[in-house]
Design an enzyme around this catalytic site. Sequence first.
Site, PDB file in Angstrom:
ATOM      1  N   LYS A 134     -66.854  57.831   1.322  1.00 28.72           N
ATOM      2  CA  LYS A 134     -66.551  56.499   1.840  1.00 28.72           C
ATOM      3  C   LYS A 134     -67.159  55.363   1.017  1.00 28.72           C
ATOM      4  CE  LYS A 134     -64.220  57.730   5.602  1.00 28.72           C
ATOM      5  NZ  LYS A 134     -62.770  57.449   5.678  1.00 28.72           N
ATOM      6  N   GLU A 194     -64.512  49.650  11.296  1.00 28.83           N
ATOM      7  CA  GLU A 194     -64.421  50.647  12.356  1.00 28.83           C
ATOM      8  C   GLU A 194     -65.052  51.911  11.815  1.00 28.83           C
ATOM      9  OE1 GLU A 194     -62.195  50.186  10.105  1.00 28.83           O
ATOM     10  OE2 GLU A 194     -61.962  52.250   9.402  1.00 28.83           O
ATOM     11  N   SER A 233     -65.697  66.329   1.126  1.00 30.32           N
ATOM     12  CA  SER A 233     -65.719  64.861   1.211  1.00 30.32           C
ATOM     13  C   SER A 233     -67.037  64.315   1.742  1.00 30.32           C
ATOM     14  CB  SER A 233     -64.565  64.388   2.090  1.00 30.32           C
ATOM     15  OG  SER A 233     -64.631  65.023   3.353  1.00 30.32           O
TER      16      SER A 233
END
Lengths: 258, 425
Positions: free
Chosen positions: B119, B141, B408
């Site tokens: 991210k 969010e 990830s």
Amino acid sequence: MPLTFYKKPALVVYVTCGDPDLVTTREIILAAIEAGADVIELGVPFSDPVADGPVIQRASERALKGGACLSQVLTLAAEVRQHSQSAGLIVFSYLNPILRLGVEKFCKVARHAGVDGVLLTDLPVEEASEYLEAMRANDLAPIFLAAPTSPDARLKKIAEASQGFVYVVSRTGVTGARQNLADDAKQLVRRLRRVTKLPIAVGFGISTPEQFAETGKFADAVVVGSAIVETIERNRGREAEAVAEFVGKFCSRQLQKA
Amino acid sequence: MATVPRTTNAKVPTLSSTKNVDLRMGHPRGSSMHNLPGRFGVYGGRYVPETLMAALDELEREYEKATRDKKFQVKLDELLRTYAGRPTPLTFAGRLTRKLGGAKIYLKREDLLHTGAHKINNCLGQALLVERMGKHRVIAETGAGQHGVATATVCALFGFECVVYMGTEDMRRQELNVFRMRLLGAEVRGVDSGSKTLKDAINEAMRDWVTNVRTTHYLLGSVLGAHPYPTMVRDFHRVIGREARAQILKAEGKLPAAVIACVGGGSNAIGAFYEFIKDKKVRLIGVEAGGRGYTLGEHAARFRGGSPGVLQGTYSYVLQDGAGQIATTHSVSAGLDYPSIGPEHASLRDSGRAEYVPASDAEALEATTLLARTEGIIPALESAHAVAEVMKRAPKMKKSDVVIVNISGRGDKDIGILRENLKID
């Protein structure tokens, strides 16, 4: 045509259909028309109402719990139309329920039910060409929102795509009552008048007869939404009566002025 | 009048039944907008309240300018290298490979990035854009909390005010990340509506944005939402596949037979896939959350139970009922627990270029344990879905085949859920 505003300012009343149930919603709408509402916005409940504040969110949740859906809202529109030829009827919805039913089918059924116009909160003009074709083919008025953040070039596009009237969002934000109305609305109406001759309705945040009168000085119509929905929420068992009283306050004020 | 029944047990629309859905709506036919860069085939677009349109235009302009600005790219590359920890390694998973007894498995280690997941790639990119636009308030969010932590991190780094919306159900599941965000100076606002998960957090973030759009940037964390987000967020994650492609060529002298990644909104997957799209022989496999079953509400496998629709700004596959109401979802992994999927994935699926499969909660938990015990790597529960797929697939492949699995994120944030579910104390 029922979308003509005969008095100034005209009163547009929003209700979330199916809150608390569809039979009561019909009574509420007929009572509101009787009390002086000129146009009714039939709110279609949606699971993810991103443009709405807490009051309409709660109403949508209640309506969905009761099983309300778009096709029932259209049936309700037809019933209201049988009782009232004069009131304007607008379907107010998010896009997805319309897509799910099918845009062309929706337009046909809506026209047949006696609906005059449609406003889709999350469909900006750029994405609307398919929808506009279907709306025009069925003689329905597409109504688009204009926001304080819309630059002049967008206002022009919005006005060109709209029929019936243009709906001015009084301020940035979600639906719901506000103590003070920003100057945003007045400026936006002024900018919009430069590019269109269509009537202009102002909504979002108008909850009192005073705000209604104030807004009516520069708008052709004023939308009252969350305040109506809150009245319904607070008056369980006597919703229609309470809404009639509430709407009466707006309309009697107008009579006094006249 | 035809009626569309709406009950909680409404028949789940299957993919075959969606053939009758009017796909034409949503992509203006014959208008000048037909080739909007924000469309992936018929998917994507920009379906938001009018108030946000000007801000999306501004963001698109600024992003386009930035992509042409060498200084922007240099600055971003430097941050990725010196702050986030790029490039991330491509690790050969020797014991896992032997255990499964098929294709050679490599792991792309996004779990080793600062903040513990991919991210941060996107957050650093958008933070630089926020700076260029002169805004000072950032909202976001978060589902699993990884995007929230990455956002809180870049806000601390750049000195922005930061508000993160998170479903209260997710706050419970991802307690540790809630504390991390607060420690980093962010305000975490719990969202109690709907299913109290990622979708509801996005609704609330959009409401904030619609209210404060003049001063606020919405740092959306996946390849979702209105144009330009799906394109922009993808571009910020393309570095994953770019590195992996070069690394595998160096290590093996050939391209992989397959690239596997989990798909919630789909940002790590599109990042891992993108550089391989042109390599037609490389199979691209996205893994959705199969949850605990295939009844609507029990999973988040959009391509199994969904149909095209519009949710939160974009036209893509959506889990919904017959009346167009968005369905609730379930996954053990908060980051995959979302009823829609990035529009570019919808297009890749329709064209057949990528394939999408589900992995269940139980399979993901099993994969977590296996990776931990064979490689000493505890993957995030999201990434464990990709590991679960390689467990099914690798044994059926040739030993000479090579597979890349995108890890990830790391699993530290999931320790609480893992303890609840694995009962190995």
